[in-house]
Design a protein around this motif. Structure first.
Motif, PDB file in Angstrom:
ATOM      1  N   CYS A 244      -6.965 -11.978   8.166  1.00  0.00           N
ATOM      2  CA  CYS A 244      -5.808 -12.282   9.275  1.00  0.00           C
ATOM      3  C   CYS A 244      -6.815 -11.440  10.547  1.00  0.00           C
ATOM      4  O   CYS A 244      -5.997 -11.065  11.211  1.00  0.00           O
ATOM      5  N   LYS A 245      -8.312 -11.532   9.752  1.00  0.00           N
ATOM      6  CA  LYS A 245      -9.407 -10.850  11.146  1.00  0.00           C
ATOM      7  C   LYS A 245      -9.089  -9.579  11.465  1.00  0.00           C
ATOM      8  O   LYS A 245      -9.695  -9.324  12.628  1.00  0.00           O
ATOM      9  N   LEU A 246      -8.477  -8.495  10.138  1.00  0.00           N
ATOM     10  CA  LEU A 246      -9.012  -7.385  11.410  1.00  0.00           C
ATOM     11  C   LEU A 246     -10.132  -6.943  10.749  1.00  0.00           C
ATOM     12  O   LEU A 246     -10.286  -6.919   9.947  1.00  0.00           O
ATOM     13  N   SER A 247      -9.991  -5.743  12.439  1.00  0.00           N
ATOM     14  CA  SER A 247     -11.425  -5.164  12.433  1.00  0.00           C
ATOM     15  C   SER A 247     -11.400  -3.556  11.441  1.00  0.00           C
ATOM     16  O   SER A 247     -12.264  -2.630  10.980  1.00  0.00           O
ATOM     17  N   ARG A 248     -10.561  -3.402  10.965  1.00  0.00           N
ATOM     18  CA  ARG A 248      -9.893  -1.704  10.988  1.00  0.00           C
ATOM     19  C   ARG A 248      -8.556  -2.323   9.791  1.00  0.00           C
ATOM     20  O   ARG A 248      -7.800  -2.153  10.150  1.00  0.00           O
ATOM     21  N   VAL A 249      -8.310  -0.540   8.996  1.00  0.00           N
ATOM     22  CA  VAL A 249      -7.747  -0.292   8.071  1.00  0.00           C
ATOM     23  C   VAL A 249      -6.410  -0.408   9.033  1.00  0.00           C
ATOM     24  O   VAL A 249      -6.599   1.150   9.358  1.00  0.00           O
ATOM     25  N   ASP A 250      -5.231  -0.671   9.022  1.00  0.00           N
ATOM     26  CA  ASP A 250      -4.149  -0.147   9.675  1.00  0.00           C
ATOM     27  C   ASP A 250      -3.573   1.129   9.518  1.00  0.00           C
ATOM     28  O   ASP A 250      -3.201   0.870   8.677  1.00  0.00           O
ATOM     29  N   MET A 251      -3.343   2.223   9.852  1.00  0.00           N
ATOM     30  CA  MET A 251      -3.112   3.059   8.998  1.00  0.00           C
ATOM     31  C   MET A 251      -1.047   3.122   9.187  1.00  0.00           C
ATOM     32  O   MET A 251      -0.971   4.299   7.829  1.00  0.00           O
ATOM     33  N   ARG A 252      -0.621   1.504   8.527  1.00  0.00           N
ATOM     34  CA  ARG A 252       0.291   2.433   8.921  1.00  0.00           C
ATOM     35  C   ARG A 252       0.330   1.884   7.124  1.00  0.00           C
ATOM     36  O   ARG A 252       1.512   2.647   6.455  1.00  0.00           O
ATOM     37  N   MET A 253      -0.156   1.219   6.469  1.00  0.00           N
ATOM     38  CA  MET A 253      -0.641   0.856   5.497  1.00  0.00           C
ATOM     39  C   MET A 253      -0.953   2.752   4.426  1.00  0.00           C
ATOM     40  O   MET A 253      -0.973   2.291   3.063  1.00  0.00           O
ATOM     41  N   LEU A 254      -1.725   2.821   5.084  1.00  0.00           N
ATOM     42  CA  LEU A 254      -1.804   4.558   4.618  1.00  0.00           C
ATOM     43  C   LEU A 254      -0.735   5.293   3.860  1.00  0.00           C
ATOM     44  O   LEU A 254      -0.974   5.953   4.339  1.00  0.00           O
ATOM     45  N   SER A 255       0.409   4.389   5.014  1.00  0.00           N
ATOM     46  CA  SER A 255       1.789   5.726   4.672  1.00  0.00           C
ATOM     47  C   SER A 255       2.971   5.196   3.553  1.00  0.00           C
ATOM     48  O   SER A 255       3.846   5.646   3.567  1.00  0.00           O
TER      49      SER A 255
ATOM     50  N   ASP B 296      -4.928  -5.855  -1.255  1.00  0.00           N
ATOM     51  CA  ASP B 296      -6.020  -6.122  -1.485  1.00  0.00           C
ATOM     52  C   ASP B 296      -6.609  -6.465   0.090  1.00  0.00           C
ATOM     53  O   ASP B 296      -5.098  -7.142   0.796  1.00  0.00           O
ATOM     54  N   LEU B 297      -7.725  -6.182   0.859  1.00  0.00           N
ATOM     55  CA  LEU B 297      -7.595  -7.140   2.228  1.00  0.00           C
ATOM     56  C   LEU B 297      -9.101  -7.467   2.058  1.00  0.00           C
ATOM     57  O   LEU B 297      -9.708  -7.229   3.212  1.00  0.00           O
ATOM     58  N   SER B 298      -9.076  -8.394   1.308  1.00  0.00           N
ATOM     59  CA  SER B 298     -10.088  -9.383   1.306  1.00  0.00           C
ATOM     60  C   SER B 298      -9.819 -10.258   2.209  1.00  0.00           C
ATOM     61  O   SER B 298      -9.152 -11.274   3.322  1.00  0.00           O
ATOM     62  N   ASN B 299     -11.014 -10.623   2.340  1.00  0.00           N
ATOM     63  CA  ASN B 299     -11.504 -11.475   3.971  1.00  0.00           C
ATOM     64  C   ASN B 299     -11.069 -10.882   4.690  1.00  0.00           C
ATOM     65  O   ASN B 299     -10.422 -12.236   5.608  1.00  0.00           O
ATOM     66  N   ASN B 300     -11.882 -10.479   5.628  1.00  0.00           N
ATOM     67  CA  ASN B 300     -11.232  -9.852   7.020  1.00  0.00           C
ATOM     68  C   ASN B 300     -12.510  -9.419   7.324  1.00  0.00           C
ATOM     69  O   ASN B 300     -13.565  -9.504   6.956  1.00  0.00           O
ATOM     70  N   HIS B 301     -12.919  -9.085   8.778  1.00  0.00           N
ATOM     71  CA  HIS B 301     -14.050  -8.563   9.438  1.00  0.00           C
ATOM     72  C   HIS B 301     -13.706  -6.893   9.727  1.00  0.00           C
ATOM     73  O   HIS B 301     -13.709  -6.014  10.447  1.00  0.00           O
ATOM     74  N   ILE B 302     -13.655  -6.001   8.049  1.00  0.00           N
ATOM     75  CA  ILE B 302     -13.366  -3.915   8.018  1.00  0.00           C
ATOM     76  C   ILE B 302     -14.888  -4.243   7.650  1.00  0.00           C
ATOM     77  O   ILE B 302     -15.127  -4.782   7.377  1.00  0.00           O
ATOM     78  N   LYS B 303     -15.192  -3.126   8.795  1.00  0.00           N
ATOM     79  CA  LYS B 303     -16.366  -2.907   8.786  1.00  0.00           C
ATOM     80  C   LYS B 303     -16.726  -1.221   8.398  1.00  0.00           C
ATOM     81  O   LYS B 303     -17.883  -0.787   7.775  1.00  0.00           O
ATOM     82  N   LYS B 304     -15.353  -1.008   8.709  1.00  0.00           N
ATOM     83  CA  LYS B 304     -15.601   0.843   8.484  1.00  0.00           C
ATOM     84  C   LYS B 304     -14.536   1.635   7.481  1.00  0.00           C
ATOM     85  O   LYS B 304     -13.189   0.937   7.624  1.00  0.00           O
TER      86      LYS B 304
ATOM     87  N   HIS C 200     -17.059  -7.323   6.125  1.00  0.00           N
ATOM     88  CA  HIS C 200     -18.525  -6.063   6.800  1.00  0.00           C
ATOM     89  C   HIS C 200     -18.418  -5.287   6.437  1.00  0.00           C
ATOM     90  O   HIS C 200     -19.332  -4.214   7.345  1.00  0.00           O
ATOM     91  N   LEU C 201     -18.245  -4.243   5.876  1.00  0.00           N
ATOM     92  CA  LEU C 201     -18.577  -3.442   5.113  1.00  0.00           C
ATOM     93  C   LEU C 201     -19.739  -2.934   5.008  1.00  0.00           C
ATOM     94  O   LEU C 201     -21.118  -3.581   3.808  1.00  0.00           O
TER      95      LEU C 201
END
Length: 421
Positions: free
Chosen positions: A165-176, A184-192, A212-213
């Motif tokens: 899904c080309k996510l560049s960051r972790v969606d804060m809605r997931m953290l609730s 599983d957030l594999s195959n995205n563009h998350i850097k941090k 991209h961690l």
């Protein structure tokens, strides 16, 4: 006011007849609203419970009719409302904690006869079938067009996969999603990674393959993940190292670090006592930390690292004569297992003690030592070993530290004797 949760209505008269409740709740929608009171033609406030089997709902009067609230486990989404008439306990579970608190607060106000204009009342009408379906436990999203932009993720999710899904960051809605066990957030563009991932108190599996961690923060290593995380996949990222605190994740069973830029593994990796599967192929590891010997694995893969044949005569000397007082004191603290902490000694000294090295003589050294590398057959720490190189070898260089020249000399003598034999 409405609440979705599991509900079990238990009659307190059952023990009188030698009967027991079934002990299992059904998915339901609870509402608090007005309902005409036929006896005096005025509107009363009622609680209505609608389930899949009874979508029309059962109604219970609230004013002066609640004997007690049981809210010890409200933070876990559980509570019980005890009614006077009929003599039943309404047991609530698997509810969102905040929604449950608001619902109980409204029920308490209704019981006290508060002005209905101040209550968040709902219309007491039958519910739709989809409103009383069992909560969704698993959600998989592998196309960007399916990613929710305006709606929230179901709060009941235990497994969530969002890939490609080309996510560049972790969606804060997931953290609730407090019930989440697998993310599983594999195959995205998350850097941090946000440190708030550590607030997911049930998370046992975290998959970040092919992102991209560039780092794994100390805060995550010191979070509740210490007690829950068992599977961690950081393969195919841009990691150059892991913090020393990484070894606080002591529940880890499976760790994947393949295809990164790791130049070293955490110094105290041997503290991961439950680790059984370790894969760190295709990195930049030149040698392994001395603590590596303490591992007890079932499967180990270190293929494709630039290991070189160690020479015990190649060494680095970091010694002073005589040893500084700080070094002597630090060694004594570790050797004698004297308790320490930032409340007793300066924090920088605590960090030194955390990376104390163990000599062949079983004593420790902290800042002053002799360092070399020795060859170790990886079958000593793992039942199954993937070949280290194309030549079919299963040996790799491991760091070795010595607290004094005499210990190093004795080590060389032993090497010479083994060579003669």
């Amino acid at each position: 006011m409405k609440l979705q949760c599991d509900v079990e209505v238990v009659s307190r008269m059952l023990p009188t007849f030698g009967m027991r409740s079934r002990g299992k709740g059904a998915r339901a929608v609870l509402s608090i609203g007005k309902h005409p009171d036929k006896s005096n033609q005025r509107a009363g406030v009622y609680m209505m419970i609608c389930t899949a089997k009874d979508r029309a709902g059962s109604k219970y009067k609230l004013r002066d009719n609640i004997e007690k609230f049981f809210t010890w486990f409200v933070e876990e989404g559980k509570a019980t409302v005890r009614l006077k008439e009929p003599a039943v306990d309404i047991c609530l579970s698997k509810a969102d904690a905040n929604s449950l608190k608001n619902f109980l607060s409204a029920a308490r106000l209704a019981d006290r006869g508060s002005d209905t204009s101040s209550l968040p009342l709902s219309t007491l009408t039958p519910v739709r079938a989809r409103d009383v379906e069992n909560p969704k436990k698993k959600l998989t999203i592998v196309f960007k067009k399916d990613y929710p932009l305006t709606s929230n993720f179901p709060y009941s999710l235990e497994q969530l996969q969002v890939s490609y899904c080309k996510l560049s960051r972790v969606d804060m809605r997931m953290l609730s999603l407090k019930a989440l066990r697998k993310l599983d957030l594999s195959n995205n563009h998350i850097k941090k990674l946000p440190s708030t991932i550590g607030d997911l108190g049930c998370l046992a599996e975290l998959i970040l393959h092919n992102n991209h961690l560039e780092s794994f923060s100390e805060a995550l290593c010191l979070s509740t993940l210490q007690r829950t995380l068992q599977h961690l996949d950081l393969s195919q990222n841009r990691l150059q190292g892991l913090p020393s605190q990484f070894c606080q994740l002591r529940e880890l069973v499976n760790l994947k670090l393949d295809d990164n830029r790791l130049a070293w593994l955490p110094f105290h990796i041997g503290r991961l006592g439950k680790l059984k599967f370790l894969s760190a192929a295709h990195n930049q590891l030149a040698l392994l930390p001395s603590d590596f010997r303490k591992l007890s694995l079932e499967n180990l893969d270190l293929f494709g690292n630039p290991f070189t044949q160690p020479n015990p005569l190649d060494h680095t000397i970091q010694l002073k004569f005589p040893l500084p007082l700080q070094e002597l004191a630090s060694r004594a603290v570790v050797n004698l297992r004297i308790p320490y902490g930032p409340h007793l000694i300066p924090a920088h000294l605590c960090k030194d003690l955390e990376v104390a090295k163990t000599c062949d003589c079983s004593r420790v050294c902290v800042r002053f030592f002799i360092k070399t590398a020795v060859s170790m057959n990886l079958h000593q720490v793992s039942s199954t070993v993937v070949l280290v190189d194309d030549m079919g070898g299963t040996d790799a260089p491991v760091q070795q530290h010595f607290c004094s020249i005499s210990c190093y000399s004795q080590f060389l003598d032993n090497c010479l004797q083994r060579g003669i034999r």
